[in-house]
Motif scaffolding. Sequence first.
Motif, PDB file in Angstrom:
ATOM      1  N   TYR A 254       0.859  -1.194   0.000  1.00 37.21           N
ATOM      2  CA  TYR A 254       0.000   0.000   0.000  1.00 37.21           C
ATOM      3  C   TYR A 254       0.894   1.243   0.000  1.00 37.21           C
ATOM      4  O   TYR A 254       1.118   1.864   1.034  1.00 37.21           O
ATOM      5  N   PRO A 255       1.449   1.600  -1.157  1.00 35.20           N
ATOM      6  CA  PRO A 255       2.521   2.593  -1.188  1.00 35.20           C
ATOM      7  C   PRO A 255       2.064   4.049  -1.136  1.00 35.20           C
ATOM      8  O   PRO A 255       2.885   4.928  -0.937  1.00 35.20           O
ATOM      9  N   ILE A 256       0.763   4.319  -1.325  1.00 37.36           N
ATOM     10  CA  ILE A 256       0.299   5.711  -1.322  1.00 37.36           C
ATOM     11  C   ILE A 256      -0.241   6.076   0.053  1.00 37.36           C
ATOM     12  O   ILE A 256      -1.107   5.380   0.600  1.00 37.36           O
ATOM     13  N   LEU A 257       0.266   7.154   0.583  1.00 39.01           N
ATOM     14  CA  LEU A 257      -0.269   7.703   1.813  1.00 39.01           C
ATOM     15  C   LEU A 257      -1.139   8.904   1.452  1.00 39.01           C
ATOM     16  O   LEU A 257      -0.670   9.863   0.835  1.00 39.01           O
ATOM     17  N   VAL A 258      -2.422   8.830   1.786  1.00 43.31           N
ATOM     18  CA  VAL A 258      -3.357   9.930   1.561  1.00 43.31           C
ATOM     19  C   VAL A 258      -3.514  10.653   2.887  1.00 43.31           C
ATOM     20  O   VAL A 258      -3.972  10.073   3.877  1.00 43.31           O
ATOM     21  N   GLU A 259      -3.107  11.911   2.904  1.00 45.55           N
ATOM     22  CA  GLU A 259      -3.142  12.690   4.145  1.00 45.55           C
ATOM     23  C   GLU A 259      -4.264  13.706   4.103  1.00 45.55           C
ATOM     24  O   GLU A 259      -4.556  14.295   3.063  1.00 45.55           O
ATOM     25  N   GLY A 260      -4.890  13.904   5.242  1.00 47.19           N
ATOM     26  CA  GLY A 260      -5.958  14.884   5.365  1.00 47.19           C
ATOM     27  C   GLY A 260      -5.730  15.812   6.530  1.00 47.19           C
ATOM     28  O   GLY A 260      -4.766  15.664   7.295  1.00 47.19           O
ATOM     29  N   LYS A 261      -6.600  16.785   6.664  1.00 47.06           N
ATOM     30  CA  LYS A 261      -6.499  17.713   7.786  1.00 47.06           C
ATOM     31  C   LYS A 261      -6.715  16.980   9.105  1.00 47.06           C
ATOM     32  O   LYS A 261      -7.310  15.907   9.158  1.00 47.06           O
ATOM     33  N   HIS A 262      -6.202  17.590  10.172  1.00 43.31           N
ATOM     34  CA  HIS A 262      -6.355  17.074  11.534  1.00 43.31           C
ATOM     35  C   HIS A 262      -5.704  15.706  11.712  1.00 43.31           C
ATOM     36  O   HIS A 262      -6.166  14.871  12.498  1.00 43.31           O
ATOM     37  N   GLY A 263      -4.639  15.456  10.940  1.00 40.18           N
ATOM     38  CA  GLY A 263      -3.863  14.239  11.124  1.00 40.18           C
ATOM     39  C   GLY A 263      -4.474  12.974  10.551  1.00 40.18           C
ATOM     40  O   GLY A 263      -3.953  11.876  10.779  1.00 40.18           O
ATOM     41  N   LYS A 264      -5.532  13.100   9.786  1.00 41.55           N
ATOM     42  CA  LYS A 264      -6.149  11.898   9.216  1.00 41.55           C
ATOM     43  C   LYS A 264      -5.297  11.365   8.066  1.00 41.55           C
ATOM     44  O   LYS A 264      -4.735  12.135   7.293  1.00 41.55           O
ATOM     45  N   LYS A 265      -5.250  10.044   7.936  1.00 46.17           N
ATOM     46  CA  LYS A 265      -4.484   9.433   6.853  1.00 46.17           C
ATOM     47  C   LYS A 265      -4.928   8.003   6.621  1.00 46.17           C
ATOM     48  O   LYS A 265      -5.377   7.320   7.553  1.00 46.17           O
ATOM     49  N   VAL A 266      -4.808   7.583   5.377  1.00 43.00           N
ATOM     50  CA  VAL A 266      -5.022   6.180   5.007  1.00 43.00           C
ATOM     51  C   VAL A 266      -3.947   5.806   4.005  1.00 43.00           C
ATOM     52  O   VAL A 266      -3.369   6.671   3.342  1.00 43.00           O
ATOM     53  N   LYS A 267      -3.700   4.510   3.879  1.00 36.77           N
ATOM     54  CA  LYS A 267      -2.764   4.002   2.876  1.00 36.77           C
ATOM     55  C   LYS A 267      -3.541   3.171   1.857  1.00 36.77           C
ATOM     56  O   LYS A 267      -4.528   2.514   2.197  1.00 36.77           O
ATOM     57  N   CYS A 268      -3.074   3.214   0.626  1.00 40.79           N
ATOM     58  CA  CYS A 268      -3.782   2.473  -0.414  1.00 40.79           C
ATOM     59  C   CYS A 268      -2.836   2.167  -1.568  1.00 40.79           C
ATOM     60  O   CYS A 268      -1.725   2.691  -1.640  1.00 40.79           O
TER      61      CYS A 268
END
Length: 479
Positions: A254-268
């Motif tokens: 899962y090489p992509i890190l999707v980052e969001g505001k307030h520290g949210k993140k997922v990998k895909c």
Amino acid sequence: MFCIKSLKCLKNHRLLNFRRRIELGVVVGLGQQVPSSCCSTAANGGPRWVHKRQKSSSTVSDDNYDACIVGGGIVGLATAQELITRHPNIKLAVLEKENELALHQTGHNSGVIHAGIYYAPGSLKAKLCVEGVKLTYQYCDKHNIGYEKVGKLIVALNDSEVPRLDELYERGLINNVEGLEIVGPDGIKEREPYCTGVKAIFSPNTGIIDYGEMARMFGKHFKTLGGDIHTEFNVTNFRILTESESSTNTGLTYPILVEGKHGKKVKCRYVITCGGLLSDRLALLSGCQPNPRIVPFRGDYLLLKPEKRHLVRGNIYPVPDPRFPFLGVHFTPRMDGNLWLGPNAVLAFKREGYKLTDFNVSDTFDALSYSGLRRLALKHLTFGMKEMYRGFVISAQVKRLQQYIPDLKPEDVTRGPSGVRAMALGPDGSLVDDFVFDIGSGDLGKRILHVRNAPSPAATSSLSIAKMVADKVEDSFSL
């Protein structure tokens, strides 16, 4: 009753049991490590982690996905639903920046189910709309979503508009639009007693719907099939994980890190963006070219007062004038019983600004500094000034509407809602009136598909667009 000694014994007994559970290799938490006799082992011989929410053939943690769809509008949700229907064993998520789905273009459009009359024969827009209207009615019947086939009259006000009306009729026939009929003044009066015109196209297959409800059903169905929806996930960055950042035995699956505001993140593994009004900015995050740019145009509607709703039965539309980039005013009944009149078309000074006075410095500078908008504005300066005037002066907008319904008066209407259209513009000021997909280069860009432009009627065509996007995903990625 327990005495103090009994409580101490109970505490010591629980502590001993917990130690024994650790020795057995069983820890209760977000994941459960189980003895090797109860599950298959990982490549390194150690035990796998089993999760309650396992939906993929691979065993992954809750924030890891095969693909993430950014954008919880009708196109993003339709795409998510289509992908999980085709690939039930992969793990998918929708990332939506608001606290609920379908709040922007989906929730602020006219709610018309278009039949496919306006679009050039053989074009992708025509094909997707004609297919989309059939899929929409089928989906609504299957899932008990309300709609009404109220029909549409496209009215020529005078003889000068008749040749363009006849051309539209021919387009509709070539596009295989069902049930089209040419009517004269008597036929107009039969369908719309208060409407005037010399000739019209009647489209019985045109309907109305609440697209927000339909989009939310897409989301509900997507979740039922095993997908995840993360609201309040405002994506701010995409980046490729390095090997040193991979702390689990999943390696760089899962090489992509999707980052969001307030520290949210997922990998895909892959990302599909359906960002609507923010589609160009999402594309820039993965290194794509800045053009076409999205310029927001707001349309302000008037509401017909309840005691005057007898003036209009169904949709009444004008014959489009090819000199201008917008369709013009129309009369649109709504599923809630209201009747919308308009809209005008003016530059929105905030990308998601639905009020007359909404303003954002960054969005305004972004729009006004773009050469494409400046060239478009110079070309249609007089038209644009009149549209702004009609946005502020109700009587001026009513005067234009009176061409179709002469009995309409300024006191019969009140200010209504507004919508914002994501208009894709080239740097030369030309409107991008077709679908635009973008995949970048490099390790990051090649894993992200951007739907940069899904032009009107995207809501009507959402299910057919979703099929096209899913085909594109399957051609581009290894799901």
